[in-house]
Design a protein around this motif. Sequence first.
Motif, PDB file in Angstrom:
ATOM      1  N   LEU A 167     163.856 -65.883  -8.916  1.00  0.00           N
ATOM      2  CA  LEU A 167     163.805 -66.499 -10.243  1.00  0.00           C
ATOM      3  C   LEU A 167     163.250 -65.531 -11.287  1.00  0.00           C
ATOM      4  CD1 LEU A 167     162.534 -70.130  -9.519  1.00  0.00           C
ATOM      5  CD2 LEU A 167     164.804 -69.452 -10.291  1.00  0.00           C
ATOM      6  N   LEU A 168     162.175 -64.852 -10.932  1.00  0.00           N
ATOM      7  CA  LEU A 168     161.562 -63.913 -11.871  1.00  0.00           C
ATOM      8  C   LEU A 168     162.532 -62.814 -12.279  1.00  0.00           C
ATOM      9  CD1 LEU A 168     157.947 -63.438 -10.468  1.00  0.00           C
ATOM     10  CD2 LEU A 168     158.562 -64.300 -12.711  1.00  0.00           C
ATOM     11  N   PHE A 169     163.209 -62.236 -11.302  1.00  0.00           N
ATOM     12  CA  PHE A 169     164.099 -61.129 -11.624  1.00  0.00           C
ATOM     13  C   PHE A 169     165.399 -61.597 -12.257  1.00  0.00           C
ATOM     14  CE2 PHE A 169     161.309 -58.870  -8.641  1.00  0.00           C
ATOM     15  CZ  PHE A 169     161.014 -57.782  -9.431  1.00  0.00           C
ATOM     16  N   ALA A 170     165.761 -62.848 -12.044  1.00  0.00           N
ATOM     17  CA  ALA A 170     166.907 -63.394 -12.774  1.00  0.00           C
ATOM     18  C   ALA A 170     166.607 -63.427 -14.270  1.00  0.00           C
ATOM     19  CB  ALA A 170     167.238 -64.794 -12.265  1.00  0.00           C
ATOM     20  N   PHE A 171     165.351 -63.759 -14.612  1.00  0.00           N
ATOM     21  CA  PHE A 171     164.943 -63.771 -16.014  1.00  0.00           C
ATOM     22  C   PHE A 171     164.668 -62.368 -16.544  1.00  0.00           C
ATOM     23  CE2 PHE A 171     164.057 -68.246 -15.107  1.00  0.00           C
ATOM     24  CZ  PHE A 171     164.538 -68.844 -16.261  1.00  0.00           C
ATOM     25  N   GLN A 172     164.200 -61.477 -15.667  1.00  0.00           N
ATOM     26  CA  GLN A 172     163.824 -60.131 -16.093  1.00  0.00           C
ATOM     27  C   GLN A 172     164.980 -59.136 -16.018  1.00  0.00           C
ATOM     28  OE1 GLN A 172     160.954 -58.941 -17.209  1.00  0.00           O
ATOM     29  NE2 GLN A 172     159.529 -60.631 -16.871  1.00  0.00           N
ATOM     30  N   GLY A 173     166.117 -59.559 -15.477  1.00  0.00           N
ATOM     31  CA  GLY A 173     167.202 -58.638 -15.173  1.00  0.00           C
ATOM     32  C   GLY A 173     167.646 -57.765 -16.329  1.00  0.00           C
ATOM     33  N   GLN A 174     167.887 -58.364 -17.490  1.00  0.00           N
ATOM     34  CA  GLN A 174     168.381 -57.597 -18.624  1.00  0.00           C
ATOM     35  C   GLN A 174     167.370 -56.543 -19.061  1.00  0.00           C
ATOM     36  OE1 GLN A 174     171.538 -58.101 -19.618  1.00  0.00           O
ATOM     37  NE2 GLN A 174     171.298 -56.250 -20.858  1.00  0.00           N
ATOM     38  N   ALA A 175     166.085 -56.917 -19.072  1.00  0.00           N
ATOM     39  CA  ALA A 175     165.047 -55.964 -19.466  1.00  0.00           C
ATOM     40  C   ALA A 175     164.970 -54.793 -18.497  1.00  0.00           C
ATOM     41  CB  ALA A 175     163.699 -56.671 -19.548  1.00  0.00           C
ATOM     42  N   ILE A 176     165.140 -55.077 -17.197  1.00  0.00           N
ATOM     43  CA  ILE A 176     165.082 -54.020 -16.191  1.00  0.00           C
ATOM     44  C   ILE A 176     166.283 -53.092 -16.313  1.00  0.00           C
ATOM     45  CG2 ILE A 176     165.137 -53.547 -13.710  1.00  0.00           C
ATOM     46  CD1 ILE A 176     163.554 -56.151 -13.340  1.00  0.00           C
ATOM     47  N   ILE A 177     167.456 -53.659 -16.570  1.00  0.00           N
ATOM     48  CA  ILE A 177     168.655 -52.850 -16.733  1.00  0.00           C
ATOM     49  C   ILE A 177     168.517 -51.916 -17.936  1.00  0.00           C
ATOM     50  CG2 ILE A 177     171.121 -52.943 -17.328  1.00  0.00           C
ATOM     51  CD1 ILE A 177     171.260 -55.541 -15.683  1.00  0.00           C
ATOM     52  N   GLY A 205     171.158 -63.619 -12.305  1.00  0.00           N
ATOM     53  CA  GLY A 205     170.818 -63.838 -13.706  1.00  0.00           C
ATOM     54  C   GLY A 205     171.921 -63.412 -14.646  1.00  0.00           C
ATOM     55  N   GLN A 206     172.656 -62.372 -14.270  1.00  0.00           N
ATOM     56  CA  GLN A 206     173.766 -61.907 -15.102  1.00  0.00           C
ATOM     57  C   GLN A 206     174.995 -62.794 -14.949  1.00  0.00           C
ATOM     58  OE1 GLN A 206     173.247 -59.144 -17.281  1.00  0.00           O
ATOM     59  NE2 GLN A 206     171.209 -59.664 -16.531  1.00  0.00           N
ATOM     60  N   VAL A 207     175.213 -63.320 -13.745  1.00  0.00           N
ATOM     61  CA  VAL A 207     176.412 -64.134 -13.479  1.00  0.00           C
ATOM     62  C   VAL A 207     176.222 -65.581 -13.931  1.00  0.00           C
ATOM     63  CG1 VAL A 207     177.929 -65.007 -11.664  1.00  0.00           C
ATOM     64  CG2 VAL A 207     177.075 -62.654 -11.549  1.00  0.00           C
ATOM     65  N   PHE A 208     175.011 -66.126 -13.725  1.00  0.00           N
ATOM     66  CA  PHE A 208     174.763 -67.538 -14.060  1.00  0.00           C
ATOM     67  C   PHE A 208     173.585 -67.681 -15.035  1.00  0.00           C
ATOM     68  CE2 PHE A 208     176.242 -67.419  -9.580  1.00  0.00           C
ATOM     69  CZ  PHE A 208     177.469 -68.064  -9.751  1.00  0.00           C
ATOM     70  N   PRO A 209     173.658 -67.094 -16.204  1.00  0.00           N
ATOM     71  CA  PRO A 209     172.514 -67.147 -17.126  1.00  0.00           C
ATOM     72  C   PRO A 209     172.144 -68.573 -17.539  1.00  0.00           C
ATOM     73  CG  PRO A 209     174.494 -66.383 -18.260  1.00  0.00           C
ATOM     74  CD  PRO A 209     174.806 -66.392 -16.797  1.00  0.00           C
ATOM     75  N   GLY A 210     173.143 -69.449 -17.675  1.00  0.00           N
ATOM     76  CA  GLY A 210     172.876 -70.816 -18.092  1.00  0.00           C
ATOM     77  C   GLY A 210     172.033 -71.585 -17.101  1.00  0.00           C
ATOM     78  N   VAL A 217     169.256 -59.301  -5.966  1.00  0.00           N
ATOM     79  CA  VAL A 217     169.867 -60.633  -5.991  1.00  0.00           C
ATOM     80  C   VAL A 217     169.525 -61.356  -7.284  1.00  0.00           C
ATOM     81  CG1 VAL A 217     169.868 -62.909  -4.897  1.00  0.00           C
ATOM     82  CG2 VAL A 217     169.935 -60.845  -3.480  1.00  0.00           C
ATOM     83  N   GLY A 218     168.265 -61.301  -7.687  1.00  0.00           N
ATOM     84  CA  GLY A 218     167.836 -61.981  -8.902  1.00  0.00           C
ATOM     85  C   GLY A 218     168.533 -61.443 -10.135  1.00  0.00           C
ATOM     86  N   PHE A 250     169.751 -70.425 -15.012  1.00  0.00           N
ATOM     87  CA  PHE A 250     168.360 -69.995 -15.036  1.00  0.00           C
ATOM     88  C   PHE A 250     167.677 -70.365 -16.350  1.00  0.00           C
ATOM     89  CE2 PHE A 250     170.263 -67.411 -11.719  1.00  0.00           C
ATOM     90  CZ  PHE A 250     169.330 -67.557 -10.706  1.00  0.00           C
ATOM     91  N   GLN A 251     168.430 -70.419 -17.423  1.00  0.00           N
ATOM     92  CA  GLN A 251     167.854 -70.903 -18.678  1.00  0.00           C
ATOM     93  C   GLN A 251     167.450 -72.372 -18.553  1.00  0.00           C
ATOM     94  OE1 GLN A 251     170.745 -70.032 -21.716  1.00  0.00           O
ATOM     95  NE2 GLN A 251     170.543 -67.810 -21.447  1.00  0.00           N
ATOM     96  N   ALA A 252     168.275 -73.147 -17.839  1.00  0.00           N
ATOM     97  CA  ALA A 252     167.945 -74.559 -17.619  1.00  0.00           C
ATOM     98  C   ALA A 252     166.694 -74.697 -16.755  1.00  0.00           C
ATOM     99  CB  ALA A 252     169.132 -75.263 -16.956  1.00  0.00           C
ATOM    100  N   ILE A 253     166.572 -73.851 -15.739  1.00  0.00           N
ATOM    101  CA  ILE A 253     165.377 -73.870 -14.886  1.00  0.00           C
ATOM    102  C   ILE A 253     164.142 -73.521 -15.711  1.00  0.00           C
ATOM    103  CG2 ILE A 253     164.206 -72.722 -12.961  1.00  0.00           C
ATOM    104  CD1 ILE A 253     166.952 -72.385 -11.644  1.00  0.00           C
ATOM    105  N   GLY A 254     164.284 -72.550 -16.594  1.00  0.00           N
ATOM    106  CA  GLY A 254     163.167 -72.140 -17.428  1.00  0.00           C
ATOM    107  C   GLY A 254     162.681 -73.223 -18.371  1.00  0.00           C
TER     108      GLY A 254
END
Length: 359
Positions: free
Chosen positions: A246-256, A39-44, A34-35, A46-50
């Motif tokens: 939240l963590l995996f939304a930020f980490q998603g690209q690195a994991i992929i 993170g891929q669909v709504f990057p903006g 889910v994260g 999660f960037q705002a949350i960060g």
Amino acid sequence: MSAQCDVTARAAAGKRLSVFERYLTVWVALCILVGIGLGQVFPGVFQAIGRLEVAQVNLPVGLLIWVMIIPMLMKIDFGALHQVKSHWKGIGVTLFVNWAVKPFSMALLAWLLIRGVFAQWLPAEQLDSYVAGLILLAAAPCTAMVFVWSRLCDGDPYFTLTQVALNDSIMIFAFAPIVALLLGLSAIVVPWDTLLTSVVLYIVIPVALAQAWRWLLLKQGQERFDLTLATLGQASIVALLATLVLLFAFQGQAIIEQPLVIAILAVPILIQVFFNSGLAYGLNRLVGEKHSVAGPSALIGASNFFELAVAAAISLFGFKSGAALATVVGVLIEVPVMLLVVRVVNASKGWYEGDHALS
């Protein structure tokens, strides 16, 4: 023993795995999916949350961490500390493993495996961060799930309660120096003020709030305390899952891009769990402790306070850091691995109490 210690110990002894606890690995895996997807669909978003930070503390995550750990800390009865003398051998073994062995063995494994054996398969810019996350994970012993592990191996509830209360007391003073020492030896620079801020925010203040709330509720009766803790427990679960998303939304690209990272980070965690649980179990037999003490001692010696590790990793290194990801891997494998240790402890009871057991 005080009446309240007795009630708390009996409650701890009677607790079994809830549906959430039994399938924690499944929920974490779902949070990963889910994260990453969100993170891929709504990057903006999660960037705002960060960016919602004050003094390097992310406000949404700070709130979630408090909701996550305060109910767990409310279970701790510091009034049990006077029972230390009753099981001093087992407590001595567990303290030795928790504070003199586990953080240092994990640091050694991280240096050898993350910076050495597996380095070529990991992003070079994150190697130090992964090492830091593993150190954070091992630097604080578990405070809540050990009650469940103790029950599943027929552990002495009074020993478990006393050991957890003592570990929490030590953690207030020892967590920051141990982390600073091992990060320094790892050539990882972390400002002392940031580290101390994490200790105050995620250990000192939550412990004070939890104990004050516990005292007020118990004045209204054990039933009121149990009902409130059950309600807060549900909120704690939601907070944990939300933090992981939240963590995996930020980490998603690195994991992929690096799908082997999680499996590689799991290796030192698995080794240290089996090493430290085996060490504590064997040392308890050597000093002549009962199996009902050796079991929970082994489990407390091996498990981690992953909620604190996640919080500290985010505060020190950020959402997108390898440190945050490393601590979450600890969450991913905690339950199945500890259940395996429980099975080994239970299956070896005959050997432990056999003719050749030391006394």
